[in-house]
Design a protein around this motif. Structure first.
Motif, PDB file in Angstrom:
ATOM      1  N   ILE A   1      -6.605  50.848   2.227  1.00  0.00           N
ATOM      2  CA  ILE A   1      -7.669  50.789   3.226  1.00  0.00           C
ATOM      3  C   ILE A   1      -7.311  49.768   4.301  1.00  0.00           C
ATOM      4  O   ILE A   1      -6.450  48.907   4.115  1.00  0.00           O
ATOM      5  N   ALA A   2      -7.972  49.885   5.438  1.00  0.00           N
ATOM      6  CA  ALA A   2      -7.823  48.922   6.519  1.00  0.00           C
ATOM      7  C   ALA A   2      -9.221  48.603   7.026  1.00  0.00           C
ATOM      8  O   ALA A   2     -10.149  49.399   6.844  1.00  0.00           O
ATOM      9  N   VAL A   3      -9.381  47.421   7.616  1.00  0.00           N
ATOM     10  CA  VAL A   3     -10.687  47.024   8.121  1.00  0.00           C
ATOM     11  C   VAL A   3     -10.580  46.732   9.617  1.00  0.00           C
ATOM     12  O   VAL A   3      -9.696  45.985  10.047  1.00  0.00           O
TER      13      VAL A   3
ATOM     14  N   MET B   1     -16.530  53.341   5.507  1.00  0.00           N
ATOM     15  CA  MET B   1     -17.633  52.537   4.996  1.00  0.00           C
ATOM     16  C   MET B   1     -17.941  51.512   6.089  1.00  0.00           C
ATOM     17  O   MET B   1     -17.042  50.848   6.603  1.00  0.00           O
TER      18      MET B   1
ATOM     19  N   GLY C   1      -7.444  39.687  14.992  1.00  0.00           N
ATOM     20  CA  GLY C   1      -8.355  40.222  13.980  1.00  0.00           C
ATOM     21  C   GLY C   1      -9.094  39.168  13.191  1.00  0.00           C
ATOM     22  O   GLY C   1      -9.871  39.472  12.301  1.00  0.00           O
TER      23      GLY C   1
ATOM     24  N   GLN D   1      -5.960  53.996  11.957  1.00  0.00           N
ATOM     25  CA  GLN D   1      -6.309  52.676  12.502  1.00  0.00           C
ATOM     26  C   GLN D   1      -6.225  52.704  14.030  1.00  0.00           C
ATOM     27  O   GLN D   1      -7.110  52.214  14.729  1.00  0.00           O
TER      28      GLN D   1
ATOM     29  N   ARG E   1     -12.732  45.230  12.768  1.00  0.00           N
ATOM     30  CA  ARG E   1     -13.903  44.389  12.974  1.00  0.00           C
ATOM     31  C   ARG E   1     -14.350  44.506  14.437  1.00  0.00           C
ATOM     32  O   ARG E   1     -13.528  44.476  15.347  1.00  0.00           O
TER      33      ARG E   1
ATOM     34  N   SER F   1     -14.415  49.982   7.264  1.00  0.00           N
ATOM     35  CA  SER F   1     -13.330  50.178   6.297  1.00  0.00           C
ATOM     36  C   SER F   1     -12.893  51.626   6.378  1.00  0.00           C
ATOM     37  O   SER F   1     -13.684  52.524   6.099  1.00  0.00           O
TER      38      SER F   1
ATOM     39  N   HIS G   1      -9.450  54.617   5.856  1.00  0.00           N
ATOM     40  CA  HIS G   1      -8.206  54.843   5.116  1.00  0.00           C
ATOM     41  C   HIS G   1      -7.089  54.139   5.872  1.00  0.00           C
ATOM     42  O   HIS G   1      -7.056  54.171   7.105  1.00  0.00           O
ATOM     43  N   GLY G   2      -6.153  53.535   5.120  1.00  0.00           N
ATOM     44  CA  GLY G   2      -5.172  52.658   5.754  1.00  0.00           C
ATOM     45  C   GLY G   2      -3.981  53.353   6.382  1.00  0.00           C
ATOM     46  O   GLY G   2      -2.875  52.814   6.343  1.00  0.00           O
TER      47      GLY G   2
ATOM     48  N   GLU H   1     -18.028  45.900  10.422  1.00  0.00           N
ATOM     49  CA  GLU H   1     -16.672  46.068   9.899  1.00  0.00           C
ATOM     50  C   GLU H   1     -16.533  47.489   9.375  1.00  0.00           C
ATOM     51  O   GLU H   1     -17.313  47.927   8.536  1.00  0.00           O
TER      52      GLU H   1
ATOM     53  N   ILE I   1      -8.044  45.222  14.497  1.00  0.00           N
ATOM     54  CA  ILE I   1      -7.715  45.480  13.097  1.00  0.00           C
ATOM     55  C   ILE I   1      -7.575  44.117  12.428  1.00  0.00           C
ATOM     56  O   ILE I   1      -6.778  43.293  12.871  1.00  0.00           O
ATOM     57  N   SER I   2      -8.369  43.855  11.401  1.00  0.00           N
ATOM     58  CA  SER I   2      -8.371  42.529  10.784  1.00  0.00           C
ATOM     59  C   SER I   2      -7.457  42.435   9.572  1.00  0.00           C
ATOM     60  O   SER I   2      -7.111  41.342   9.145  1.00  0.00           O
ATOM     61  N   THR I   3      -7.101  43.572   8.985  1.00  0.00           N
ATOM     62  CA  THR I   3      -6.237  43.571   7.805  1.00  0.00           C
ATOM     63  C   THR I   3      -4.773  43.486   8.248  1.00  0.00           C
ATOM     64  O   THR I   3      -4.470  43.706   9.417  1.00  0.00           O
ATOM     65  N   PRO I   4      -3.861  43.179   7.326  1.00  0.00           N
ATOM     66  CA  PRO I   4      -2.458  43.041   7.723  1.00  0.00           C
ATOM     67  C   PRO I   4      -1.928  44.330   8.361  1.00  0.00           C
ATOM     68  O   PRO I   4      -2.400  45.415   8.035  1.00  0.00           O
TER      69      PRO I   4
END
Lengths: 466, 466
Positions: B18-20, B72, B465, B99, B22, B91, B93-94, B89, B9-12
């Motif tokens: 959303i969350a990304v 996405m 991440g 996740q 990778r 994307s 829902h956060g 990557e 997981i690359s997002t905080p």
């Protein structure tokens, strides 16, 4: 409709590898383009103006001559975007400072900070989704168990809305015929076959009442099934709670500081959320204050669906009968489970004696050691069975939204009036009024019918950036 | 090199819009493709296998028949990606639950959870960036002030590396000539012009020592300039600190719970970070424990660059001279500022009397009211001037990394030996050895020369991440 271009950080707050800032609106692409400098082969050219949708472009985000960050630009051209408008997503390095700088830069360039849920609200207003789907997006983001996730995904994909729209379409057909009759009221003709209408109303009533009936399950799945733990102090309530909490925590161990922010004692067991309600210990006392605490415990028992009565095997209270007289009647129509704890410290004969003491209590019973983690899985199985959730088939839709439930209850009342009206041969104008009312309530769910205050209320509960 | 396909997981961490996630490595595209089901026009076809890089595709992420989320997919084909490998990557829902589900799904499909900084480490190993640029990525993510951000951006963009590589190239040219001489050692020829070599060595020495010299500034900018606040208890130290903290907080108010996680008293003033060091109140006492606390205060004064001596105007201690005798000598070569607080409660005559009391103290002085927020901006200006930071021009590179500083100091020692060697006409083989040593240390910074433990140490300080 507000045509401002809005922006917000869409990723979770805080520092991370990357963060995503979303911009949506008429000027989204031109605003970002003015701040963007492409690198690589097409260095120096600001070409995102000409880029197709669903493409990524790497480059620098500039505050005049100063590089704010190297970023990746994702471009979506309306209506083929989440909001239905032109949308740009900037992936930047996840420094809080950089996220803030970019946000401030966008605001200086003419964007406005998005309100909570405003991207989804625009998606709704641009007919990318209906209202119940939009609400499902917030539920999906908040989902923390398999069951809540399943319900949200299903609702977001719109099966529910299709069902409701089909019902409304049928009602509309009939109401049109009935209203046509009214134009010919002197001739007493019936364009709308009353038998068919009655049949349709029955179908709809069955359907709506099934949906409304699923709310108790849906609400439990979404907000957690209330479980009260009662018993004397030192019976091991906290040890058990921590044990259940930690076992599940392990599953999400590499996500930091998340579940703690929610209610402390929400525990997911086998994909279902339970809301564990801690209670004060029950004992016979004349202390007024303590008795007030015990009264509160009684109330919590009444609010719960499942009651775990924790009993310390090593120290059985002399007031056991008195306690049973207090707990058992309140547990009527609920699931009562006797949890004999600390069995690691007693022999089998002692357990038998204990079992006899409680032979009159009509409840399931289980012997555990919270300290030694003995039979905890069995207890979890027992709680899952006690929750007695219907198997949700992929066909059934479960209502878990109080707003939908209210609307369904009202729609059901109207359709019942339609049925009674047909039986009593009431005039077409009254029938028409009740059918229209039923359609109104069904339409409220999907947002066909909406009031501004309903929208405001729904979207204000979203997180910012979605 | 590790050819596993990694994911993270690359997002905080936490819940957001959303969350990304990778994924990078040989199998990245095929693994995600197997889990992906495209929606829209090309519904049902799993076409990301055929998609070009830098494209986005919308669809469902599936766990067999179950939809985990609508996502996405951003596709990058190596070497045109951050890591230089095929990269996807996702994307989503956060929701934390989603996740986790996606991460678990990827692991079941053959990915491995990435180590901290592993994506950037791969970028380094695949020569997408050098080591000092890779280190700058972590600095950039951690940057919380304009100055730290500037330094990190500049380093990430590689200006520093180019500079060092140019120095190394020059040295290499000379060392080659000198080593050629060694092959003809019996003939005593000088292919390498000693005057030119001396000039080059001087240039390099000037350059390196300037860079090494910038470390004290760079380190202060990165880690914060230490400011000790001393004074008696109740002089208003905490009120002032909170005031400074809150004024800056307001700027980042729409980011939740972030700065709090870092050291409590780090404050950014006019783009520069200060590390405020709280101290125990100083007073004359025979209490052994209290005196130990006061000794600690003295140490903190010695560690600081700026000392704010807070004085309560309404209650001046009788021990003022004794305190001055303790503080002033320790503030030598540092900036001492007398902060007269609570001036809202005293008249001008009283202030004059106070000023006279401190007439012997060589320090700047300012009159404030922390409570009424009076003259706080002036105090901030005074602190900024006291920090006495050189204006960083876009030309100058500031070293802020202890590892780089160490290497530069060593490289400088070698180049000084080269200069001395030339003056003393030492033989080519010794010269060559010193030049090679200088090149070695410069190469360590950019990672031309690297040891596994250096790499491990650098990347373990990254967030997961990235």
């Amino acid at each position: 409709m507000d045509s401002n271009t809005i922006c917000a950080i869409s990723t979770p707050p805080g520092q991370g590898g990357i963060a995503v800032i979303r911009i949506s609106g008429e000027a989204a692409i031109t605003i970002v383009n003015a701040l963007f400098e492409q690198t690589g082969k097409e260095k120096g050219k600001s070409t995102i103006l000409l880029k197709e949708g669903y493409t990524l472009t790497h480059g620098n985000l500039m505050d005049e001559d100063k590089i704010i960050d190297e970023v990746m630009i994702a471009l979506f051209r309306g209506p083929h975007s989440y909001t239905g408008e032109d949308t740009v997503e900037i992936s930047c390095h996840g420094s809080i400072y950089i996220q803030q700088q970019i946000l401030q830069l966008l605001v200086r360039s003419g964007c406005r900070i998005a309100l909570p849920g405003e991207f989804t609200q625009r998606a709704f207003l641009n007919k990318k989704m209906d209202l119940s789907q939009a609400e499902a997006v917030a539920d999906l983001i908040a989902s923390n168990s398999a069951s809540a996730h399943n319900m949200a995904i299903k609702q977001m994909r719109g099966g529910f809305s299709k069902e409701l729209n089909a019902l409304r379409a049928n009602l509309l057909r009939f109401v049109s015929l009935i209203e046509l009759e009214l134009d010919f009221s002197e001739e007493d003709v019936h364009f709308a076959n009353r038998d068919q209408l009655y049949e349709l109303a029955s179908d709809i009533h069955t359907h709506i009442s099934r949906l409304a009936g699923s709310f108790s399950v849906g609400n439990a799945l979404k907000n957690g099934i209330p479980v009260a733990i009662v018993g004397e102090t030192n019976a091991g309530k906290s040890t058990l709670l921590n044990l259940l909490l930690n076992e599940e925590r392990a599953l999400v161990s590499n996500i930091h500081g998340t579940t703690r922010d929610v209610i402390e004692d929400t525990i997911v067991i086998q994909g279902v959320t339970y809301r564990f309600i801690d209670t004060a210990g029950i004992r016979k006392t004349n202390d007024i204050i303590e008795n007030m605490g015990i009264e509160l415990t009684y109330k919590k028992i009444e609010q719960a669906s499942i009651i775990l009565w924790m009993i310390d095997c090593t120290q059985v209270s002399e007031h056991i009968e008195w306690m049973a007289s207090k707990i058992v009647p309140r547990a009527k129509n609920k699931k009562l489970i006797l949890v004999f704890n600390k069995i690691d410290n007693v022999c089998e004969e002692e357990i038998d004696v204990l079992d006899n003491l409680f032979s009159d209590v009509d409840a399931e019973r289980i012997h555990i050691s919270a300290k030694d983690k003995l039979n905890i899985n069995l207890l979890e199985d027992m709680i899952t069975r006690a929750a007695h959730l219907p198997q949700i088939s992929s066909e059934d839709f479960i209502v878990n939204n109080a707003r939908h439930y209210e609307a369904l209850v009202q729609a059901d009342k109207s359709i019942i009036r339609v049925q009674e009206g047909i039986k009593n041969h009431i005039s077409g104008d009254f029938l028409s009024q009740d059918i229209r009312e039923c359609m109104h309530y069904l339409g409220e769910i999907t947002g066909e019918i909406n009031a501004d205050e309903i929208l405001g209320n729904i979207f204000s509960h979203f997180c910012i950036g979605k």
